[in-house]
Design an enzyme around this catalytic site. Structure first.
Site, PDB file in Angstrom:
ATOM      1  N   GLU A  45       9.629   4.480   2.012  1.00 50.83           N
ATOM      2  CA  GLU A  45       8.384   5.015   1.464  1.00 50.83           C
ATOM      3  C   GLU A  45       7.511   5.419   2.644  1.00 50.83           C
ATOM      4  O   GLU A  45       7.507   4.740   3.681  1.00 50.83           O
ATOM      5  CB  GLU A  45       7.663   3.963   0.624  1.00 50.83           C
ATOM      6  CG  GLU A  45       6.299   4.458   0.128  1.00 50.83           C
ATOM      7  CD  GLU A  45       5.685   3.585  -0.948  1.00 50.83           C
ATOM      8  OE1 GLU A  45       5.994   2.390  -1.005  1.00 50.83           O
ATOM      9  OE2 GLU A  45       4.882   4.119  -1.737  1.00 50.83           O
ATOM     10  N   CYS A 241       4.701   3.365  -4.675  1.00 45.05           N
ATOM     11  CA  CYS A 241       3.503   3.903  -5.314  1.00 45.05           C
ATOM     12  C   CYS A 241       3.298   5.375  -4.980  1.00 45.05           C
ATOM     13  O   CYS A 241       2.612   6.100  -5.713  1.00 45.05           O
ATOM     14  CB  CYS A 241       2.282   3.111  -4.885  1.00 45.05           C
ATOM     15  SG  CYS A 241       2.313   1.408  -5.423  1.00 45.05           S
ATOM     16  N   ASN A 378       7.893   4.256 -11.041  1.00 46.72           N
ATOM     17  CA  ASN A 378       7.989   3.190 -10.034  1.00 46.72           C
ATOM     18  C   ASN A 378       7.547   1.874 -10.670  1.00 46.72           C
ATOM     19  O   ASN A 378       8.250   1.352 -11.520  1.00 46.72           O
ATOM     20  CB  ASN A 378       7.159   3.546  -8.795  1.00 46.72           C
ATOM     21  CG  ASN A 378       7.115   2.413  -7.790  1.00 46.72           C
ATOM     22  OD1 ASN A 378       8.150   1.831  -7.490  1.00 46.72           O
ATOM     23  ND2 ASN A 378       5.946   2.079  -7.289  1.00 46.72           N
ATOM     24  N   GLU A 379       6.395   1.373 -10.294  1.00 42.80           N
ATOM     25  CA  GLU A 379       5.931   0.117 -10.901  1.00 42.80           C
ATOM     26  C   GLU A 379       5.031   0.467 -12.070  1.00 42.80           C
ATOM     27  O   GLU A 379       3.811   0.475 -11.947  1.00 42.80           O
ATOM     28  CB  GLU A 379       5.170  -0.717  -9.862  1.00 42.80           C
ATOM     29  CG  GLU A 379       6.082  -1.373  -8.865  1.00 42.80           C
ATOM     30  CD  GLU A 379       5.337  -2.202  -7.835  1.00 42.80           C
ATOM     31  OE1 GLU A 379       4.097  -2.087  -7.741  1.00 42.80           O
ATOM     32  OE2 GLU A 379       6.012  -2.951  -7.112  1.00 42.80           O
TER      33      GLU A 379
HETATM   34  O1  AHR Z   1       6.336  -1.418  -0.751  1.00 43.96           O
HETATM   35  C1  AHR Z   1       4.971  -1.232  -0.854  1.00 43.96           C
HETATM   36  C2  AHR Z   1       4.515  -1.070  -2.299  1.00 43.96           C
HETATM   37  O2  AHR Z   1       4.751  -2.227  -3.016  1.00 43.96           O
HETATM   38  C3  AHR Z   1       5.226  -0.021  -3.073  1.00 43.96           C
HETATM   39  O3  AHR Z   1       4.698   1.221  -2.874  1.00 43.96           O
HETATM   40  C4  AHR Z   1       5.034  -0.447  -4.488  1.00 43.96           C
HETATM   41  O4  AHR Z   1       6.064  -0.034  -5.320  1.00 43.96           O
HETATM   42  C5  AHR Z   1       4.878  -1.933  -4.390  1.00 43.96           C
HETATM   43  O5  AHR Z   1       3.744  -2.356  -5.038  1.00 43.96           O
END
Ligand code: AHR
Length: 661
Positions: A45, A241, A378-379
């Site tokens: 990321e 994120c 994602n989340e």
């Molecule tokens: O890895 C950092 C963040 O942690 C990521 O962007 C997210 O998916 C999680 O909350």
């Protein structure tokens, strides 16, 4: 009797050795189910300056003058103008440099790079720029200088070259310049000569010539090689994120990340704002490391690509989980669904039949990338997620029945969101469910049986442990003990390889001057990098994965740090390619433990192999830029004789025994 018992206890304490011998039954004659090749992977990321300023080889920040403050990262001096009718319609800004009007004044520009520009003595750097002389009134010489702003020497510039710009048409100019000095926080300075004509400059770029595999628009070599050396089975990208964005406008849009690099529009990085205590107002995504570069790297390091795409919900931490204008309504989702369908074409399609596939071919890769997975969301959590996900799954299934679809169980390893989403993912028929856990030591110690009782078999989604790391309680950095906890937990992944199809530690990269989140697997400054203890744990699992599970139990139960197991965790595998058994033991406790390996079915005679030990006497020891190998695995030779083998699982140690059949 009591006396003898007391004496034995006293001896055990004196040697730091537990008196009890633990008998591990390893059934070497029964080769179990396959361990997926994807099992241990990586998660990338663009957080912590992982892309621009990290893995992406570009050394110039804001190379196209598209940051909202157009000269951020630059110092412009003399007579300069910002223009916005340049040759790249998605990045229209450029700079016009005019003669200063005085023989003792200068016009030019200086770029600060990402926390400086790292130069290595004797290394070559490729400077490129798009330029023209707008009035066509004669050639313009632009001096290109590598500078050390902090030197006490006479001259700041330690290398110099030039380009000569001619003609009214935009053209790309290039010069390769050798650095005559090692400087970790240098600058790139451009200056007009005296009495100069006017020149326009756009997309000012500097790369080391020695990038990974020598690729055009390439990647920083030491960092890409660190990934290659992990031998990851799967490669999740681009987040996190960042997939969702702080708002929909700043979500990751893969279509903006492909095609001509000069014309990829800038995006505000999701991690620009998140933490006011680690705030980086200059954090943008150039998309120079985009989806083409990602697929290419996946192929080069032998990992299955696993892209994650927006489900039409912006980050729910920042925008909530209720329907609102920050999220896309179900009937408005088609452009987002098209993004998924088109990405599959970009990766796998026939260039004769599909324009996205043609773009891939035009970019240099006519053969398909053989994409097999796609994660959507994602989340995410709440009812809005399954509602939005449903039409994605329907359309992807219909068009690409062989693509495996990954849904999410939200940001938590357990709890309401998790309990709600798993059944929802089953209902929707997701192939895999992404689980995330950034948890402390105790959680990892308690979770050694996490997957033993998961529903398994036909029709059940598999697990993708898509983000995890031990965040030490009060010690939230990359220390040995946190990595040891991860090693212990990973025995559970391995033992349950029929349920867990893949797992990716997170995050991957961090710049020492620009991190927002830690721990991370790999750290770097502008010139150096090092692998954390957690990196080595990931690498040890990946290099010693094996192809099939074999049963390893103690008193008929998995060895997972349970009562009576004295902090021991263990798993076993067989590697059909090398015909070797691989036994992993993690002793999380602070006493050595005696273990008898009861290798049921092992042929008589000597079995040669290797023992790999990962240990530190100091639980909070860490690798650093100055001491990058403070804690590394140590390999020695091993000889196993007979079907019963006594070993010592040393305190606070991860050990791997690998021996021939
Ligand atoms: O890895 C950092 C963040 O942690 C990521 O962007 C997210 O998916 C999680 O909350």
């Amino acid at each position: 009797m009591r006396k003898i018992g007391a004496m034995l206890t006293a001896m055990a304490f004196a040697t730091g050795m537990s008196a009890q011998t633990h008998v591990f039954d390893v059934n070497t004659s029964k080769i179990g189910g396959a361990i997926p090749s994807t099992m241990y992977g990586i998660f990338f990321e663009d957080i912590n300056y992982a892309a621009d300023g990290g893995l992406y080889g570009e050394l110039v920040k804001n190379r196209s003058f598209e940051f909202p403050q157009h000269f951020m990262g630059w110092k412009a001096f003399g007579k300069f103008e910002l223009k916005n009718d340049g040759p790249f319609n998605k990045n229209p800004h450029y700079v016009r440099l005019n003669d200063s009007g005085h023989t003792d004044k200068f016009t030019g520009l200086e770029n600060e790079g990402f926390f400086g520009i790292g130069y290595k003595k004797d290394a070559d750097y490729r400077f490129t720029v798009w330029a023209r002389t707008p009035y066509g009134d004669g050639d313009v010489t632009v001096r290109v200088l590598f500078c050390d702003p902090s030197t006490m020497g006479e001259r700041q510039q330690f290398s110099e070259s030039k380009i000569v710009v001619s003609g009214k048409e935009w053209k790309k100019y290039e010069v390769v310049i050798k650095a005559n000095k090692t400087v970790d926080k240098g600058t790139l300075r451009l200056m007009l000569t005296r009495n100069s004509k006017t020149v326009d400059l756009e997309h000012i770029s500097l790369f080391p010539v020695d990038v990974y595999k020598g690729d055009e628009n390439g990647l920083r070599k030491d960092l890409a090689e660190a990934l290659e050396q992990m031998k990851p089975g799967v490669f999740r990208f681009p987040g996190g994120c960042i997939v969702e964005g702080t708002d929909l406008a700043t979500r990751y849009q893969w279509k903006n990340s492909v095609g001509q690099v000069e014309n990829r529009p800038l995006n505000e990085n999701r991690w620009h704002y998140t933490f006011d205590y680690r705030f980086f107002p200059d954090y943008y995504q150039s998309y120079g490391l985009g989806f083409y570069e990602y697929f290419r790297l996946s192929e080069q390091i032998g990992a299955e690509p696993l892209p994650v795409l927006s489900v039409g919900l912006s980050c729910e931490f920042q925008n909530g989980d209720k329907r609102c204008d920050k999220h896309v309504d179900v009937d408005q989702l088609q452009p987002y669904i098209d993004d998924v369908l088109d990405l599959i074409e970009f990766a796998n399609g026939d260039p004769e039949k599909n324009s996205w596939a043609k773009l891939r071919a035009d970019m240099g890769h006519p053969a398909p990338f053989n994409l097999k997975y796609v994660a959507i969301g994602n989340e995410q959590w709440g009812a809005i997620y399954p509602e939005n996900l449903k039409p994605f799954i329907e359309q992807v299934r219909k068009k690409y029945p062989n693509i495996k679809i990954i849904g999410t169980s939200g940001p938590d390893s357990e709890g309401d969101k998790f309990d709600y989403l798993w059944p929802e993912m089953r209902k929707l028929g997701a192939d895999l469910v992404d689980e995330h856990f950034y948890r402390n030591e105790q959680w990892f110690l308690n979770s050694g049986n996490r997957y033993d009782n998961y529903k398994r078999g036909k029709g059940q989604p598999k697990v993708f442990a898509g983000e995890y790391a031990c965040h030490g309680k009060g010690k939230k950095w990359n220390h040995f003990n946190a990595a040891l906890m991860e090693a212990a937990f990973m025995t559970d992944l391995e033992r349950n390889a029929d349920v867990v199809e893949m797992a990716t530690y997170a995050p991957l990269f961090a710049h020492v001057d620009g991190w927002q989140w830690r721990p991370d697997a790999i750290w770097y400054d502008n010139l150096r990098s090092f692998n954390s203890c957690s990196y080595y744990v990931q690498q040890l699992y990946s290099l010693n994965k094996g192809t099939n599970m074999i049963s390893l139990t103690m008193n008929g139960k998995p060895v997972a740090g349970n009562d009576g197991q004295d902090g021991l965790f263990a798993s076993a595998a067989f590697d059909k390619n090398t015909s070797e058994y691989i036994i992993k033991i993690v002793n999380t406790g602070d006493k050595d433990q005696k273990v008898t390996l009861n290798l049921k079915g092992l042929k008589k005679g000597e079995h040669k192999g290797t023992k790999i030990t990962f240990h530190s006497d100091n639980p909070i020891a860490e690798n650093t830029l100055d001491n990058p190998k403070a804690v590394i695995p140590v390999t020695s030779s091993l000889s196993i004789n007979g079907a019963s083998q006594e070993v010592t699982a040393a305190a606070k140690t991860f050990v791997i025994y690998r021996f021939s059949k």
